[in-house]
Design an enzyme around this catalytic site. Structure first.
Site, short mmCIF file in Angstrom:
data_model
loop_
_atom_site.label_atom_id
_atom_site.label_comp_id
_atom_site.label_asym_id
_atom_site.label_seq_id
_atom_site.Cartn_x
_atom_site.Cartn_y
_atom_site.Cartn_z
N LYS A 95 0.61 -1.18 0.24
CA LYS A 95 -0.04 -0.12 0.48
C LYS A 95 1.43 1.66 -0.23
O LYS A 95 1.34 1.97 0.24
CB LYS A 95 -1.31 -0.31 1.29
CG LYS A 95 -2.36 0.11 0.68
CD LYS A 95 -3.38 -0.49 2.00
CE LYS A 95 -3.91 0.86 2.23
NZ LYS A 95 -5.27 1.23 1.13
C1 LIG Z 1 -6.87 -0.34 -4.28
C2 LIG Z 1 -7.31 -1.04 -3.35
N1 LIG Z 1 -7.99 -2.49 -3.16
C3 LIG Z 1 -8.25 -3.12 -2.26
C4 LIG Z 1 -8.27 -2.48 -0.98
C5 LIG Z 1 -9.76 -3.28 -0.26
O1 LIG Z 1 -7.96 -3.75 1.32
P1 LIG Z 1 -8.88 -4.52 2.53
O2 LIG Z 1 -9.88 -5.51 2.82
O3 LIG Z 1 -7.61 -4.53 3.08
O4 LIG Z 1 -9.56 -2.54 2.63
C6 LIG Z 1 -8.38 -0.84 -0.62
C7 LIG Z 1 -8.01 -0.56 0.02
O5 LIG Z 1 -7.09 -0.61 1.40
C8 LIG Z 1 -7.48 -1.20 -2.05
O6 LIG Z 1 -7.04 0.11 -1.29
#
Ligand SMILES: Cc1ncc(COP(=O)(O)O)c(C=O)c1O
Length: 307
Positions: free
Chosen positions: A155
């Site tokens: 991230k």
């Molecule tokens: C690009 C992206 N994909 C998927 C997700 C979903 O991830 P999570 O379920 O860990 O929040 C997020 C959010 O954090 C994201 O920013």
């Protein structure tokens, strides 16, 4: 009580937590973050941070990719987060934003020879997408960035410019969210969500190698579908046109929870309403994330002392 931040190894009022204009991460996106929900349960008089450990395990992996030294374990980070939320005194739903970043006040594109720092912010947070009626999505003209450009499994702040292009294009065109495709034309994910399809009774989602963030809500839904509904999820490449012929579609994410997708590229998905399996998974998820389903209470970190 004023909101607090954890900043420069101390808890301090959020208003006092400031960084300099020359900070490396501000100029080059050299930082990585998490988004964690804290859900207020009025019956238990408790605020539950949902899947806190899993979020911090992912942050530690992002840090390894970005050569950031984060000198805490996932458990220590969860304890620090609980302490921060307690100090801020929140008794409502919150959003927790940890950020590990290249903190040197120095110019020069690189990851090496820079200091690292870490902060946590907590703020109130309402609904993100329409979870009850569902949303209309559009395939983005912006390609998903691939692993050998900036790894989407981490991230990384700078990477989110790719997501921001896609999201704003979708909003400007009258849709709620974008669906990005990989360089090889496979369905990847939304700007802040993973995507699932229900097709002929099968639950499908793109594999972790199709330029997705490996979502914690995605993992949660895969586990719930298996344990609670006896449905296995097939992780495989998905073509764009498979979106149009799916019986159901939904997106998952910490902000999005389980959000039904009722239309894609001006084509109705199924009958254009919220799908049956989507509804079942959504209800299970809502109960669990707020600590109502005690079977899954181990996924919830209590912020306040338990009675
Ligand atoms: C690009 C992206 N994909 C998927 C997700 C979903 O991830 P999570 O379920 O860990 O929040 C997020 C959010 O954090 C994201 O920013």
């Amino acid at each position: 009580m004023p909101p607090y931040a954890f900043f420069r190894k101390k808890y301090m009022p959020l208003a006092e937590a400031k960084i300099g204009v020359m900070t490396h991460a501000l100029h080059y996106g050299t930082a990585c973050f998490e988004g964690i929900r804290g859900n207020w349960n009025a019956d238990d008089q408790q605020l539950y941070a949902f899947r806190c450990r899993e979020h911090y395990s992912r942050l530690l992996k992002s840090c390894r990719i970005l050569k950031i030294d984060l000198p805490y374990s996932a458990d220590e980070l969860c304890d620090m987060t609980a302490e921060l939320v307690r100090r801020s005194g929140y008794r409502e739903d919150v959003y927790i934003r940890p950020l590990a970043y290249k903190s040197s006040e120095a110019f020069g594109v690189r990851l090496h020879d820079l200091e690292d720092d870490f902060l946590i912010i907590v703020t109130t947070f309402g609904p993100y997408l329409d979870v009850s009626k569902g949303i209309r999505c559009a395939t983005s003209s912006w390609r998903r960035i691939s692993d050998n450009m900036i790894p989407p499994r981490a991230k990384i702040c700078g990477l989110y410019v790719n997501n921001a292009f896609a999201k704003t294009e979708a909003i400007d065109s009258g849709f709620a969210e974008a669906i990005m495709l990989t360089a090889n034309d496979h369905v990847s994910e939304g700007s802040g969500e993973n995507i699932f399809l229900v097709t002929d009774g099968k639950l499908l989602t793109p594999p972790s190698t199709d330029a997705i963030l490996i979502g914690i809500t995605r993992e949660t839904v895969i586990e719930l579908a298996k344990n609670e509904l006896g449905i296995d999820t097939v992780e495989r490449h998905i073509d764009r046109s498979e979106l149009y012929t799916a019986d159901e579609c939904f997106m998952t994410g910490t902000a999005a929870h389980v959000t039904p997708v009722v239309e894609i590229d001006n084509r109705k998905i199924g009958d254009g309403g919220v799908g049956r399996l989507t509804k079942q998974l959504q209800e299970l998820y809502f109960d669990i994330e707020v600590g109502r389903n005690k079977k899954y209470l181990s996924w919830c970190t209590s912020v306040y002392p338990t009675k």
